[in-house]
Design an enzyme around this catalytic site. Structure first.
Site, PDB file in Angstrom:
ATOM      1  N   ARG A 106       0.841  -1.206   0.000  1.00  0.00           N
ATOM      2  CA  ARG A 106       0.000   0.000   0.000  1.00  0.00           C
ATOM      3  C   ARG A 106       0.866   1.242   0.000  1.00  0.00           C
ATOM      4  O   ARG A 106       0.344   2.342  -0.085  1.00  0.00           O
ATOM      5  CB  ARG A 106      -0.914  -0.007   1.226  1.00  0.00           C
ATOM      6  N   ASP A 321      -6.408   3.007  10.456  1.00  0.00           N
ATOM      7  CA  ASP A 321      -6.291   2.542   9.079  1.00  0.00           C
ATOM      8  C   ASP A 321      -7.608   2.901   8.405  1.00  0.00           C
ATOM      9  O   ASP A 321      -8.653   2.385   8.778  1.00  0.00           O
ATOM     10  CB  ASP A 321      -6.106   1.018   9.078  1.00  0.00           C
ATOM     11  N   LYS A 328      -2.235   4.301   7.180  1.00  0.00           N
ATOM     12  CA  LYS A 328      -2.608   4.693   8.539  1.00  0.00           C
ATOM     13  C   LYS A 328      -2.599   6.214   8.639  1.00  0.00           C
ATOM     14  O   LYS A 328      -1.618   6.850   8.268  1.00  0.00           O
ATOM     15  CB  LYS A 328      -1.630   4.083   9.522  1.00  0.00           C
TER      16      LYS A 328
HETATM   17  C1  LIG Z   1       0.828  -0.655   8.550  1.00  0.00           C
HETATM   18  C2  LIG Z   1       1.300  -1.016   7.224  1.00  0.00           C
HETATM   19  C3  LIG Z   1       2.604  -0.712   6.804  1.00  0.00           C
HETATM   20  C4  LIG Z   1       3.605  -0.020   7.714  1.00  0.00           C
HETATM   21  O1  LIG Z   1       3.238   1.264   8.014  1.00  0.00           O
HETATM   22  P1  LIG Z   1       4.180   2.133   8.976  1.00  0.00           P
HETATM   23  O2  LIG Z   1       3.449   3.425   9.144  1.00  0.00           O
HETATM   24  O3  LIG Z   1       5.509   2.270   8.272  1.00  0.00           O
HETATM   25  O4  LIG Z   1       4.340   1.362  10.239  1.00  0.00           O
HETATM   26  C5  LIG Z   1       2.992  -1.069   5.536  1.00  0.00           C
HETATM   27  N1  LIG Z   1       2.141  -1.684   4.684  1.00  0.00           N
HETATM   28  C6  LIG Z   1       0.881  -1.988   5.034  1.00  0.00           C
HETATM   29  C7  LIG Z   1       0.005  -2.665   4.044  1.00  0.00           C
HETATM   30  C8  LIG Z   1       0.414  -1.673   6.314  1.00  0.00           C
HETATM   31  O5  LIG Z   1      -0.850  -1.996   6.668  1.00  0.00           O
END
Ligand SMILES: *Cc1c(COP(=O)(O)O)cnc(C)c1O
Length: 332
Positions: A106, A321, A328
């Protein structure tokens, strides 16, 4: 430091001894002097699974106990959730952001790789509770590495699942070697709840394997100060002493940790163990976890009160999220 002469045997024994139904957990609690009704409730579609170690932290066999509540289905879980936006896969992880089976991307620079469908224990609030099935695809490592080689923007690989540390130490070793072989990958992050639900998994052999691939970060998932046991502290100390930074993602859960005093003890306790509180995550809108959700307004008020009394080191980012949004989003 806790001596672990037969570390491998110890965690395997915990793993094999896991309790796989509500009735089993109640039977186990009764045997350990905690009154619990004889018959379990209807078994939920997302099965109960608890290590004896984690069950040992339960003090009351009802939903007012923070460990019981995270491990055992509430009757609310079985209610329908009409009128809410909850779905089985709220972020479209399965359809929209998977370049190869078992990979979720993502963000441009980060890729999540689902390497295991198994966890030491099942969290009732699990975001992937509807997609974790033994028959679902986990990543084929050769395919993932081939994809990573041509995905030049990816800087960080996040191993997830399930729990990556549910794999054997040998497989983890091979996996880390393979990912490390891709030159543009600068760091590896492992999302694991083992320090919380099965701290015996942090064996000397595992530490040696993890320490071979710096920088490697661990993101773990403590939700309540009761989880900060001697065993958990020992696991975190071993990681810290091996130069492996540990961060923590707490999920804000109604009836578990939605009080200032609880979050304060949790976050301060973590800092004392050299674990940095990283995220306080708003509970995802997943079907079956409605009874855990706290209004955003209350989460913001809790954060405000924490900020006035705690070291900045102990303050995580409160984030949600967002379905539709790419990732996020910090809540202010
Ligand atoms: C949470 C998440 C991340 C990591 O996000 P950070 O803000 O770097 O901790 C990466 N990829 C996906 C799909 C996530 O859900």
């Amino acid at each position: 430091m806790i001596a672990r002469a037969s570390g491998e045997a110890q965690w395997r024994a915990q793993w094999r001894g896991r309790l796989h139904s509500a009735a089993d957990v109640h039977r186990w609690l009764r045997r350990h002097g905690i009154p619990a009704p004889a018959a379990g409730d209807t078994e939920p579609s997302f099965p109960v699974c608890v290590t004896p170690y984690y069950a040992g932290l339960i003090r009351r066999a009802d939903q007012s106990d923070p460990i019981y509540r995270q491990s055992m289905p509430a009757t609310d879980e079985f209610r329908s959730h009409s009128g809410t936006r909850q779905t089985r896969d709220p972020f479209g992880e399965q359809q929209t952001c998977s370049p190869v089976p078992g990979v979720i991307r993502r963000y441009r620079d980060r890729a999540v790789i689902l390497v295991s469908v198994d966890c030491a224990a099942h969290c009732r609030h699990c975001t992937r509770r509807h997609s974790l099935r033994a028959r679902d695809p986990v990543a084929r490592i050769a395919d993932v590495v081939a994809w990573l080689r041509q995905a030049g923007d990816v800087r960080e690989v996040i191993l997830s699942g399930g729990d990556p540390l549910a794999l054997s130490t040998t497989r983890i070793h091979r996996l880390l070697d393979a990912i490390r072989g891709v030159s543009h990958i600068r760091r590896i992050r492992i999302g694991t709840r083992m320090p919380v639900t099965l701290p015996h998994r942090i064996t000397r052999d595992l530490i040696a394997v993890l320490a071979r691939h710096p920088p490697l970060w661990i993101a773990t998932h403590f939700n309540h100060p009761v989880e900060l046991t001697m065993e958990a502290a020992g696991a975190c100390a071993q990681l810290a002493e091996a130069g492996i930074p540990v961060v923590n993602q707490t999920v804000l859960l109604r009836g578990v940790n939605d009080r200032v005093s609880i979050l304060r003890d949790l976050f301060e306790g973590l800092v004392d163990l050299r674990v940095r509180p990283y995220y306080l995550l708003h509970c995802d809108p997943v079907a079956g976890v409605d009874h855990f959700r706290v209004p955003t307004r209350k989460g913001l008020a809790l954060m405000r009160r924490l900020r006035s009394t705690l070291s900045g080191l102990a303050i995580p980012v409160y984030a949600a999220d967002q379905p539709g949004a790419l990732g996020k989003v910090p809540l202010h």
